[in-house]
Write a protein that holds these residues in place. Structure first.
Motif, PDB file in Angstrom:
ATOM      1  N   ARG A   1       0.837  -1.200   0.000  1.00  0.00           N
ATOM      2  CA  ARG A   1       0.000   0.000   0.000  1.00  0.00           C
ATOM      3  C   ARG A   1       0.879   1.260   0.000  1.00  0.00           C
ATOM      4  O   ARG A   1       1.763   1.423   0.836  1.00  0.00           O
ATOM      5  N   GLY A   2       0.668   2.126  -0.990  1.00  0.00           N
ATOM      6  CA  GLY A   2       1.431   3.364  -1.092  1.00  0.00           C
ATOM      7  C   GLY A   2       2.739   3.235  -1.848  1.00  0.00           C
ATOM      8  O   GLY A   2       3.452   4.230  -2.027  1.00  0.00           O
ATOM      9  N   PHE A   3       3.069   2.036  -2.328  1.00  0.00           N
ATOM     10  CA  PHE A   3       4.319   1.835  -3.061  1.00  0.00           C
ATOM     11  C   PHE A   3       4.245   2.405  -4.472  1.00  0.00           C
ATOM     12  O   PHE A   3       3.198   2.405  -5.109  1.00  0.00           O
ATOM     13  N   SER A   4       5.393   2.875  -4.957  1.00  0.00           N
ATOM     14  CA  SER A   4       5.509   3.292  -6.345  1.00  0.00           C
ATOM     15  C   SER A   4       5.442   2.070  -7.262  1.00  0.00           C
ATOM     16  O   SER A   4       5.567   0.931  -6.815  1.00  0.00           O
ATOM     17  N   ASP A   5       5.287   2.322  -8.553  1.00  0.00           N
ATOM     18  CA  ASP A   5       5.299   1.218  -9.518  1.00  0.00           C
ATOM     19  C   ASP A   5       6.670   0.568  -9.601  1.00  0.00           C
ATOM     20  O   ASP A   5       6.786  -0.618  -9.895  1.00  0.00           O
ATOM     21  N   ASP A   6       7.719   1.362  -9.400  1.00  0.00           N
ATOM     22  CA  ASP A   6       9.047   0.786  -9.288  1.00  0.00           C
ATOM     23  C   ASP A   6       9.802   1.513  -8.178  1.00  0.00           C
ATOM     24  O   ASP A   6       9.376   2.575  -7.721  1.00  0.00           O
ATOM     25  N   MET A   7      10.906   0.903  -7.738  1.00  0.00           N
ATOM     26  CA  MET A   7      11.619   1.440  -6.577  1.00  0.00           C
ATOM     27  C   MET A   7      13.048   0.923  -6.593  1.00  0.00           C
ATOM     28  O   MET A   7      13.354  -0.084  -7.244  1.00  0.00           O
ATOM     29  N   VAL A   8      13.930   1.600  -5.850  1.00  0.00           N
ATOM     30  CA  VAL A   8      15.314   1.180  -5.699  1.00  0.00           C
ATOM     31  C   VAL A   8      15.468   0.487  -4.346  1.00  0.00           C
ATOM     32  O   VAL A   8      15.005   1.004  -3.324  1.00  0.00           O
ATOM     33  N   ILE A   9      16.102  -0.684  -4.348  1.00  0.00           N
ATOM     34  CA  ILE A   9      16.276  -1.460  -3.114  1.00  0.00           C
ATOM     35  C   ILE A   9      17.733  -1.931  -3.030  1.00  0.00           C
ATOM     36  O   ILE A   9      18.269  -2.454  -4.011  1.00  0.00           O
ATOM     37  N   PRO A  10      18.377  -1.783  -1.857  1.00  0.00           N
ATOM     38  CA  PRO A  10      19.738  -2.303  -1.705  1.00  0.00           C
ATOM     39  C   PRO A  10      19.771  -3.827  -1.790  1.00  0.00           C
ATOM     40  O   PRO A  10      18.932  -4.516  -1.196  1.00  0.00           O
ATOM     41  N   VAL A  11      20.748  -4.337  -2.529  1.00  0.00           N
ATOM     42  CA  VAL A  11      20.946  -5.781  -2.694  1.00  0.00           C
ATOM     43  C   VAL A  11      22.388  -6.105  -2.313  1.00  0.00           C
ATOM     44  O   VAL A  11      23.316  -5.385  -2.712  1.00  0.00           O
ATOM     45  N   SER A  12      22.576  -7.157  -1.533  1.00  0.00           N
ATOM     46  CA  SER A  12      23.928  -7.578  -1.141  1.00  0.00           C
ATOM     47  C   SER A  12      23.884  -9.069  -0.824  1.00  0.00           C
ATOM     48  O   SER A  12      23.652  -9.465   0.308  1.00  0.00           O
ATOM     49  N   ARG A  13      24.117  -9.892  -1.843  1.00  0.00           N
ATOM     50  CA  ARG A  13      24.061 -11.344  -1.618  1.00  0.00           C
ATOM     51  C   ARG A  13      24.790 -12.091  -2.718  1.00  0.00           C
ATOM     52  O   ARG A  13      24.947 -11.597  -3.838  1.00  0.00           O
ATOM     53  N   TRP A  14      25.190 -13.322  -2.367  1.00  0.00           N
ATOM     54  CA  TRP A  14      25.883 -14.214  -3.283  1.00  0.00           C
ATOM     55  C   TRP A  14      24.970 -15.318  -3.797  1.00  0.00           C
ATOM     56  O   TRP A  14      25.419 -16.225  -4.494  1.00  0.00           O
ATOM     57  N   THR A  15      23.696 -15.258  -3.442  1.00  0.00           N
ATOM     58  CA  THR A  15      22.755 -16.298  -3.854  1.00  0.00           C
ATOM     59  C   THR A  15      21.494 -15.661  -4.430  1.00  0.00           C
ATOM     60  O   THR A  15      21.251 -14.455  -4.254  1.00  0.00           O
ATOM     61  N   GLU A  16      20.697 -16.481  -5.093  1.00  0.00           N
ATOM     62  CA  GLU A  16      19.437 -15.997  -5.646  1.00  0.00           C
ATOM     63  C   GLU A  16      18.378 -17.085  -5.542  1.00  0.00           C
ATOM     64  O   GLU A  16      18.681 -18.261  -5.322  1.00  0.00           O
ATOM     65  N   LEU A  17      17.126 -16.665  -5.670  1.00  0.00           N
ATOM     66  CA  LEU A  17      15.984 -17.580  -5.752  1.00  0.00           C
ATOM     67  C   LEU A  17      15.430 -17.509  -7.165  1.00  0.00           C
ATOM     68  O   LEU A  17      15.329 -16.421  -7.740  1.00  0.00           O
ATOM     69  N   LYS A  18      15.073 -18.654  -7.717  1.00  0.00           N
ATOM     70  CA  LYS A  18      14.551 -18.713  -9.074  1.00  0.00           C
ATOM     71  C   LYS A  18      13.049 -18.409  -9.073  1.00  0.00           C
ATOM     72  O   LYS A  18      12.276 -18.978  -8.301  1.00  0.00           O
ATOM     73  N   ARG A  19      12.665 -17.557 -10.006  1.00  0.00           N
ATOM     74  CA  ARG A  19      11.275 -17.135 -10.113  1.00  0.00           C
ATOM     75  C   ARG A  19      10.344 -18.321 -10.370  1.00  0.00           C
ATOM     76  O   ARG A  19       9.294 -18.444  -9.732  1.00  0.00           O
ATOM     77  N   ASP A  20      10.735 -19.216 -11.273  1.00  0.00           N
ATOM     78  CA  ASP A  20       9.847 -20.330 -11.618  1.00  0.00           C
ATOM     79  C   ASP A  20       9.707 -21.314 -10.459  1.00  0.00           C
ATOM     80  O   ASP A  20       8.648 -21.936 -10.281  1.00  0.00           O
ATOM     81  N   GLU A  21      10.748 -21.466  -9.639  1.00  0.00           N
ATOM     82  CA  GLU A  21      10.668 -22.388  -8.505  1.00  0.00           C
ATOM     83  C   GLU A  21       9.768 -21.829  -7.407  1.00  0.00           C
ATOM     84  O   GLU A  21       9.059 -22.584  -6.733  1.00  0.00           O
ATOM     85  N   ILE A  22       9.795 -20.521  -7.215  1.00  0.00           N
ATOM     86  CA  ILE A  22       8.888 -19.899  -6.245  1.00  0.00           C
ATOM     87  C   ILE A  22       7.441 -20.012  -6.733  1.00  0.00           C
ATOM     88  O   ILE A  22       6.536 -20.362  -5.973  1.00  0.00           O
ATOM     89  N   SER A  23       7.228 -19.733  -8.005  1.00  0.00           N
ATOM     90  CA  SER A  23       5.874 -19.819  -8.563  1.00  0.00           C
ATOM     91  C   SER A  23       5.354 -21.251  -8.512  1.00  0.00           C
ATOM     92  O   SER A  23       4.165 -21.486  -8.250  1.00  0.00           O
ATOM     93  N   ALA A  24       6.243 -22.230  -8.731  1.00  0.00           N
ATOM     94  CA  ALA A  24       5.825 -23.635  -8.678  1.00  0.00           C
ATOM     95  C   ALA A  24       5.379 -24.032  -7.283  1.00  0.00           C
ATOM     96  O   ALA A  24       4.573 -24.952  -7.114  1.00  0.00           O
ATOM     97  N   ALA A  25       5.894 -23.331  -6.264  1.00  0.00           N
ATOM     98  CA  ALA A  25       5.474 -23.583  -4.885  1.00  0.00           C
ATOM     99  C   ALA A  25       4.143 -22.907  -4.572  1.00  0.00           C
ATOM    100  O   ALA A  25       3.629 -23.041  -3.453  1.00  0.00           O
ATOM    101  N   GLY A  26       3.603 -22.166  -5.541  1.00  0.00           N
ATOM    102  CA  GLY A  26       2.301 -21.521  -5.362  1.00  0.00           C
ATOM    103  C   GLY A  26       2.355 -20.233  -4.580  1.00  0.00           C
ATOM    104  O   GLY A  26       1.324 -19.793  -4.033  1.00  0.00           O
ATOM    105  N   LEU A  27       3.514 -19.587  -4.534  1.00  0.00           N
ATOM    106  CA  LEU A  27       3.671 -18.378  -3.727  1.00  0.00           C
ATOM    107  C   LEU A  27       3.692 -17.138  -4.609  1.00  0.00           C
ATOM    108  O   LEU A  27       4.408 -17.103  -5.620  1.00  0.00           O
ATOM    109  N   PRO A  28       2.936 -16.097  -4.259  1.00  0.00           N
ATOM    110  CA  PRO A  28       2.951 -14.870  -5.052  1.00  0.00           C
ATOM    111  C   PRO A  28       4.220 -14.048  -4.823  1.00  0.00           C
ATOM    112  O   PRO A  28       4.670 -13.879  -3.693  1.00  0.00           O
ATOM    113  N   ILE A  29       4.804 -13.562  -5.920  1.00  0.00           N
ATOM    114  CA  ILE A  29       5.955 -12.668  -5.860  1.00  0.00           C
ATOM    115  C   ILE A  29       5.424 -11.243  -5.906  1.00  0.00           C
ATOM    116  O   ILE A  29       4.813 -10.820  -6.895  1.00  0.00           O
ATOM    117  N   LEU A  30       5.646 -10.478  -4.857  1.00  0.00           N
ATOM    118  CA  LEU A  30       5.092  -9.130  -4.755  1.00  0.00           C
ATOM    119  C   LEU A  30       6.009  -8.087  -5.392  1.00  0.00           C
ATOM    120  O   LEU A  30       5.540  -7.157  -6.038  1.00  0.00           O
TER     121      LEU A  30
END
Length: 316
Positions: free
Chosen positions: A183-212
């Motif tokens: 609620r109140g978020f812009s359509d896009d935004m800048v977020i700090p990222v600092s990590r050596w790993t990632e999560l795959k979009r298709d694997e999250i979606s296959a688990a039935g979880l919404p990506i916000l």
């Protein structure tokens, strides 16, 4: 309304000087309202810095918040004074034995993301924490490695090692503008990222979880897990203005290969002071999370974790 903190916790003076409303335990006890109980399971080595970051965000809401600091029972930190840990933290084993409940729980990241989950020394106890949240916490917020660990525990979704560190202020898009958490978020935004790993979009979606919140550059950022009453964020809206600079300077001093954090310094010039372009969205996200907790939590703490029909039979 203020956040309730022990008057001798370092965050008390830090937030007071920043203009955040802070209330001592004695003053809070004189108010005839039930504060929201929020736990912080702090897995980061720099405990005080992390306390300040999250207390700043949850203390900016219009509700009275009681913050409880929790640590893993057997794991000993080498980066925070033992006196501080003894004075302000309780081991999870003590929280578990007490049977107490929380309106919300934040589980932080940890600098062990390249290690397989099952090799983490406190993994068995952390799994116990995750399962305990299903009966004793209304809403859980897993941050970075903490969110990845929850996603793996509840859904078997693996993290994947990156070839190079995702590092900088990355543009993300709002994929679910109708979500109460955005609620109140812009359509896009800048977020700090600092990590050596990632999560795959298709694997999250296959688990039935919404990506916000998502990013074409660094992948999913914020995921909702309705069945487990949880949010998982893999990036760092809670970061201070200088946190990425501290990480960059540390690696440079240690001679480690590291890129200048993208889109962080003016003209990508590390000699210039960094710019904070995520602060407003950080406050929005945690304010929205606290508001959702406030709207749905039962007045009686004992009813947290109960099914709706059981709460009705108990008179809630």
């Amino acid at each position: 309304m203020p956040i309730k903190l022990p008057s001798d916790l370092p965050a008390f003076d830090v937030l007071t000087n920043e203009g955040v409303m802070v209330m001592s335990e004695d003053a809070a006890s004189r108010q005839d309202i039930r504060p929201l109980r929020i736990g912080l399971l702090n897995l980061m080595p720099k405990k005080i810095q992390t306390e300040n970051q999250f207390a700043r965000l949850i203390g900016a809401t219009p509700l009275q918040i009681e913050l409880s600091l929790i640590r893993m029972s057997e794991h000993q930190t080498r980066n925070t004074a033992a006196e501080h840990m003894e004075a302000f933290y309780r081991p999870f084993s003590e929280v578990l034995a007490s049977g107490e409940k929380f309106d919300g729980l934040i589980i932080t990241g940890a600098p062990i993301e390249q290690m397989p989950f099952k090799q983490v020394t406190y993994w068995e106890e952390l799994k116990q924490v995750f399962d305990w949240t299903q009966t004793n916490v209304l809403s859980t917020f897993g941050v970075c490695w903490g969110g990845m660990a929850m996603l793996y525990h509840f859904h078997g979704v693996e993290k994947h090692i990156l070839d190079a560190k995702a590092f900088g202020c990355i543009r993300h898009r709002n994929d679910e503008p109708a979500s109460p958490y955005l609620r109140g978020f812009s359509d896009d935004m800048v977020i700090p990222v600092s990590r050596w790993t990632e999560l795959k979009r298709d694997e999250i979606s296959a688990a039935g979880l919404p990506i916000l919140i998502d990013s074409d550059q660094t992948g999913p950022c914020l995921v909702e897990d309705p069945d487990h009453r949880a949010l998982y964020i893999f990036n760092h809206l809670e970061y201070d203005s200088g946190t990425l600079k501290e990480e960059y300077d540390r690696d440079v001093a240690a001679g480690k290969p590291i890129n200048v954090p993208a889109n962080y310094y003016p003209d990508d010039d590390p000699s210039q002071p960094p710019q904070n372009r995520w602060r407003s969205h950080a406050h929005l996200l945690y304010c929205n999370w606290i508001n959702e907790i406030y709207q749905t939590t039962p007045f009686k703490m004992s009813d947290i974790g109960m099914k709706t029909k059981d709460r009705r039979s108990s008179g809630a």
